[in-house]
Design a protein around this motif. Structure first.
Motif, PDB file in Angstrom:
ATOM      1  N   THR A 108     -32.018 -69.138   8.083  1.00  0.00           N
ATOM      2  CA  THR A 108     -31.814 -67.790   7.533  1.00  0.00           C
ATOM      3  C   THR A 108     -30.558 -67.691   6.679  1.00  0.00           C
ATOM      4  N   ILE A 109     -29.662 -68.664   6.787  1.00  0.00           N
ATOM      5  CA  ILE A 109     -28.374 -68.554   6.102  1.00  0.00           C
ATOM      6  C   ILE A 109     -28.557 -68.450   4.591  1.00  0.00           C
ATOM      7  N   ALA A 110     -29.331 -69.364   4.024  1.00  0.00           N
ATOM      8  CA  ALA A 110     -29.496 -69.390   2.567  1.00  0.00           C
ATOM      9  C   ALA A 110     -30.132 -68.105   2.056  1.00  0.00           C
ATOM     10  N   ARG A 111     -31.137 -67.586   2.764  1.00  0.00           N
ATOM     11  CA  ARG A 111     -31.828 -66.402   2.247  1.00  0.00           C
ATOM     12  C   ARG A 111     -30.990 -65.133   2.415  1.00  0.00           C
ATOM     13  N   VAL A 112     -30.206 -65.039   3.505  1.00  0.00           N
ATOM     14  CA  VAL A 112     -29.328 -63.874   3.656  1.00  0.00           C
ATOM     15  C   VAL A 112     -28.246 -63.890   2.575  1.00  0.00           C
ATOM     16  N   ARG A 113     -27.629 -65.046   2.365  1.00  0.00           N
ATOM     17  CA  ARG A 113     -26.604 -65.136   1.322  1.00  0.00           C
ATOM     18  C   ARG A 113     -27.198 -64.885  -0.061  1.00  0.00           C
ATOM     19  N   ALA A 114     -28.427 -65.366  -0.273  1.00  0.00           N
ATOM     20  CA  ALA A 114     -29.091 -65.112  -1.560  1.00  0.00           C
ATOM     21  C   ALA A 114     -29.306 -63.613  -1.765  1.00  0.00           C
ATOM     22  N   GLY A 115     -29.773 -62.944  -0.710  1.00  0.00           N
ATOM     23  CA  GLY A 115     -29.984 -61.507  -0.806  1.00  0.00           C
ATOM     24  C   GLY A 115     -28.706 -60.745  -1.099  1.00  0.00           C
ATOM     25  N   LEU A 116     -27.599 -61.187  -0.487  1.00  0.00           N
ATOM     26  CA  LEU A 116     -26.318 -60.508  -0.706  1.00  0.00           C
ATOM     27  C   LEU A 116     -25.814 -60.720  -2.123  1.00  0.00           C
ATOM     28  N   GLN A 117     -26.022 -61.931  -2.662  1.00  0.00           N
ATOM     29  CA  GLN A 117     -25.624 -62.180  -4.053  1.00  0.00           C
ATOM     30  C   GLN A 117     -26.510 -61.378  -5.013  1.00  0.00           C
ATOM     31  N   ALA A 118     -27.797 -61.370  -4.721  1.00  0.00           N
ATOM     32  CA  ALA A 118     -28.732 -60.683  -5.611  1.00  0.00           C
ATOM     33  C   ALA A 118     -28.518 -59.178  -5.620  1.00  0.00           C
ATOM     34  N   ASP A 135     -48.805 -55.708   4.650  1.00  0.00           N
ATOM     35  CA  ASP A 135     -49.024 -54.534   5.502  1.00  0.00           C
ATOM     36  C   ASP A 135     -47.891 -53.508   5.394  1.00  0.00           C
ATOM     37  N   GLY A 136     -46.920 -53.786   4.515  1.00  0.00           N
ATOM     38  CA  GLY A 136     -45.819 -52.836   4.302  1.00  0.00           C
ATOM     39  C   GLY A 136     -44.594 -53.089   5.160  1.00  0.00           C
ATOM     40  N   SER A 137     -44.684 -53.992   6.142  1.00  0.00           N
ATOM     41  CA  SER A 137     -43.529 -54.273   7.003  1.00  0.00           C
ATOM     42  C   SER A 137     -42.610 -55.295   6.336  1.00  0.00           C
ATOM     43  N   TYR A 138     -41.329 -55.206   6.656  1.00  0.00           N
ATOM     44  CA  TYR A 138     -40.347 -56.124   6.082  1.00  0.00           C
ATOM     45  C   TYR A 138     -40.217 -57.382   6.940  1.00  0.00           C
ATOM     46  N   THR A 139     -39.957 -58.499   6.282  1.00  0.00           N
ATOM     47  CA  THR A 139     -39.657 -59.724   7.022  1.00  0.00           C
ATOM     48  C   THR A 139     -38.256 -59.603   7.616  1.00  0.00           C
ATOM     49  N   TYR A 140     -37.962 -60.471   8.594  1.00  0.00           N
ATOM     50  CA  TYR A 140     -36.773 -60.251   9.421  1.00  0.00           C
ATOM     51  C   TYR A 140     -35.453 -60.444   8.688  1.00  0.00           C
ATOM     52  N   PHE A 141     -35.432 -61.161   7.535  1.00  0.00           N
ATOM     53  CA  PHE A 141     -34.147 -61.348   6.885  1.00  0.00           C
ATOM     54  C   PHE A 141     -33.721 -60.128   6.067  1.00  0.00           C
ATOM     55  N   VAL A 142     -34.674 -59.220   5.774  1.00  0.00           N
ATOM     56  CA  VAL A 142     -34.342 -58.051   4.957  1.00  0.00           C
ATOM     57  C   VAL A 142     -33.358 -57.117   5.671  1.00  0.00           C
ATOM     58  N   PRO A 143     -33.614 -56.724   6.942  1.00  0.00           N
ATOM     59  CA  PRO A 143     -32.596 -55.921   7.621  1.00  0.00           C
ATOM     60  C   PRO A 143     -31.269 -56.670   7.776  1.00  0.00           C
ATOM     61  N   ASP A 144     -31.321 -58.018   7.844  1.00  0.00           N
ATOM     62  CA  ASP A 144     -30.076 -58.786   7.901  1.00  0.00           C
ATOM     63  C   ASP A 144     -29.257 -58.588   6.628  1.00  0.00           C
ATOM     64  N   VAL A 145     -29.926 -58.567   5.488  1.00  0.00           N
ATOM     65  CA  VAL A 145     -29.222 -58.321   4.217  1.00  0.00           C
ATOM     66  C   VAL A 145     -28.615 -56.924   4.227  1.00  0.00           C
ATOM     67  N   ALA A 146     -29.398 -55.936   4.666  1.00  0.00           N
ATOM     68  CA  ALA A 146     -28.889 -54.558   4.731  1.00  0.00           C
ATOM     69  C   ALA A 146     -27.705 -54.459   5.676  1.00  0.00           C
ATOM     70  N   TYR A 147     -27.795 -55.158   6.793  1.00  0.00           N
ATOM     71  CA  TYR A 147     -26.716 -55.132   7.787  1.00  0.00           C
ATOM     72  C   TYR A 147     -25.429 -55.717   7.207  1.00  0.00           C
ATOM     73  N   HIS A 148     -25.546 -56.790   6.460  1.00  0.00           N
ATOM     74  CA  HIS A 148     -24.336 -57.407   5.909  1.00  0.00           C
ATOM     75  C   HIS A 148     -23.761 -56.626   4.727  1.00  0.00           C
ATOM     76  N   ILE A 149     -24.603 -55.934   4.020  1.00  0.00           N
ATOM     77  CA  ILE A 149     -24.070 -55.011   3.013  1.00  0.00           C
ATOM     78  C   ILE A 149     -23.262 -53.923   3.708  1.00  0.00           C
ATOM     79  N   SER A 150     -23.752 -53.467   4.880  1.00  0.00           N
ATOM     80  CA  SER A 150     -23.014 -52.470   5.659  1.00  0.00           C
ATOM     81  C   SER A 150     -21.663 -53.026   6.104  1.00  0.00           C
ATOM     82  N   LYS A 151     -21.631 -54.293   6.524  1.00  0.00           N
ATOM     83  CA  LYS A 151     -20.357 -54.898   6.926  1.00  0.00           C
ATOM     84  C   LYS A 151     -19.364 -54.885   5.761  1.00  0.00           C
TER      85      LYS A 151
END
Length: 561
Positions: free
Chosen positions: A347-357, A312-328
């Motif tokens: 959520t830990i593994a997927r947020v860290r994966a997103g940050l590495q990717a 439906d075009g909406s993001y899952t909840y870990f995506v803004p978490d990745v964006a937030y940590h890139i901001s940090k």
């Protein structure tokens, strides 16, 4: 005594280096498990015996003889015993232990505090959705986060406290709908009341103020209600501002302050979420499947790839978490600690994966996490599960009102974060030794009473105690208390490294027990002036360390109980 310990460690390192090149770097002292065995323990002889192909006890004898002729050991060490297969148990002279009293009194509030290391740390904690009052679980997180911040500040870090507001998503929609229904006169139990709606009385409070066209103020916004029950967006904005103000009051009651409140919605309006997704696309770490956008998180140790954008075009909840940590990271916080409930473990593994990717230079293992369990509340011997105000849980303010801010903080910090904890309301209000916070605070108040009596009766000046002769502090009780004082700086450093504020509570209880034992063993306000002055200096130093440790926990050090 801290300087003396360093002198002794330096001497040990020199002798170890002579025995085996490179061994000097491993010079260390431990605290004997049994106080009667000595003041410091050293296991170096046992560690070096095998590589040097020597008998550990004989090596211990050799090391003992070499150490005892060093100037620092001749001056400060009474003897070194060899125990078992080669333990070195070091016994200090009384004058060595007495030095800690001067060190504490001269440093004051700075005792145990390290100079600035030039490094910055962000700790994100509480981060509650603005959909209701803060509950007891948020309280545990607030106590943990604030204490961990204070611990790192003692170690020279520049610490930034941040609260991440999840002000976007389904729960905010539920809040708006619940408030609108209340404003229209519906209530829980009515046929029109959705099962997923929020049932607490606070929803009616929001609706009443909305209908009254009130203005609410929170930390970063003010919003005036229109009173229009059909203006759902107005209701949403008013409800969020209202609950942000309520949560501000919860945090004020708990004496927790933040440097910054970061809004989840700002990640979308600023384009940071889209930018993060674009980084992942450009890195070749995404793919399209079944109408959704996926992250190749299995490339980074996750158990399966994760959906980033649904059909439906909406993001899952870990995506803004990745964006937030890139901001940090982009804001210069190379070390970040997140305090969250154990329900966030997945959520830990997927947020860290997103940050590495995302390939923006963030190291593996970023950020650090401290996960905590929820808290059971027992009152009158029975578990309390609900609050009328919240509808389905005990609020933080309930707990503070039933007990005190100090009790809530100390109790919630008295166990490891991942340990189940039952908060006993009845115990928290007792004024006896079974109540740990009372036990520690009473030790401080007891010392203040002694110092006040000395000042009132004899006109004594506490400032003069900083440099008195301490030779009279010879008794086992006095020496045990001084050794406990000397453990404080190392305890702080270890507690910060391990994200373990519960270590501070354990230490303070041990220090209070040491003081109570000393008080019972020796009268302080004796006729002999030299003895009295030395004992007053010791207890004043004890009060200072109790004050410093309680301050790390955000707990007051009362002068009377």
């Amino acid at each position: 005594m801290l300087k003396i310990k360093q002198e002794l460690l330096t001497g040990l390192a020199i002798e170890l280096e002579k025995l085996s090149p490179g061994a000097g770097a491993r010079a260390a002292f431990e605290s004997p498990k049994v106080a009667a065995h000595g003041d410091f323990a050293c296991t170096a002889a046992m560690q070096l015996a095998k590589p040097l192909k020597l008998n550990p006890r004989q090596l211990g004898e050799t090391l003992r003889a070499a150490l005892l002729v060093l100037p620092a050991y001749e001056r400060w060490v009474a003897d070194i015993d060899i125990a078992g297969p080669g333990f070195l148990n070091i016994r200090l002279k009384p004058e060595a232990k007495q030095q800690i009293v001067h060190e504490v009194l001269q440093a004051g509030d700075a005792f145990g505090v390290q100079p600035s290391n030039g490094q910055r740390l962000m700790v994100e904690f509480v981060s509650a959705n603005p959909t209701g009052p803060l509950h007891v679980g948020h309280g545990r997180q607030a106590a943990l986060g604030d204490a961990i911040c204070s611990l790192f500040e003692t170690q020279g870090w520049s610490v930034h406290r941040e609260f991440y507001y999840n002000d976007a998503g389904v729960q905010i929609g539920t809040l708006a709908n619940s408030t609108q229904l209340r404003a229209k006169g519906f209530k829980p139990g009515d046929e029109q009341w959705p099962e997923a709606a929020y049932n607490g009385d606070y929803i009616q409070d929001i609706a009443n103020d909305y209908l009254a066209k009130k203005t609410v103020h929170s930390d970063d916004r003010a919003f005036t209600a229109s009173g229009d029950v059909d203006a759902l967006d107005d209701i949403r904005l008013f409800a969020v501002a209202y609950l942000r103000h309520e949560q501000d009051l919860d945090l004020q009651a708990f004496a927790v302050k933040f440097d910054h409140y970061y809004l989840e919605s700002s990640l979308y309006t600023s384009g940071k979420v889209d930018a993060a997704v674009q980084k992942l696309r450009e890195a070749g770490k995404t793919y399209e499947q079944d109408g959704a956008l996926w992250l190749k998180s299995t490339d980074y140790g996750d158990d399966k790839d994760r959906v980033m954008r649904k059909g439906d075009g909406s993001y899952t909840y870990f995506v803004p978490d990745v964006a937030y940590h890139i901001s940090k990271w982009e804001r210069g916080f190379t070390k970040v600690i997140n305090i969250q409930g154990t329900d966030h473990h997945g959520t830990i593994a997927r947020v860290r994966a997103g940050l590495q990717a995302a390939n923006v230079g963030i190291p593996q293992g970023y950020p650090d996490y401290v996960l905590h369990t929820m808290v059971r509340v027992v009152k009158g011997g029975e578990e309390v599960k609900i609050s009328k105000r919240a509808g389905s849980y005990v609020t933080l303010r309930d707990l503070i009102e039933w007990t005190s801010k100090d009790a809530v903080r100390f109790f919630l910090l008295s166990r490891k974060p991942d340990t189940e904890y039952t908060f006993d309301v009845d115990l928290a209000v007792q004024k006896n030794n079974d109540n740990p916070v009372y036990y520690v605070q009473y030790a401080h108040a007891r010392i203040c009473s002694v110092l006040s009596a000395w000042q009132d009766k004899g006109g004594g000046d506490p400032a003069t105690l900083n440099s008195v002769n301490l030779a009279a502090l010879q008794s086992p009780a006095a020496q045990a208390l001084m050794l406990q004082l000397a453990k404080y700086p190392a305890m702080l450093a270890s507690a910060a490294q391990d994200f373990a504020p519960h270590d501070v509570t354990f230490y303070l209880r041990e220090l209070a027990a040491c003081y109570h034992s000393y008080y019972d063993a020796e009268r302080i306000l004796v006729d002999d002036e030299a003895v009295k002055q030395a004992r007053l200096a010791l207890v004043k130093a004890t009060a200072q360390v109790l004050h410093n440790g309680l301050a790390v926990l955000g707990v007051s050090a009362p002068q009377k109980m």
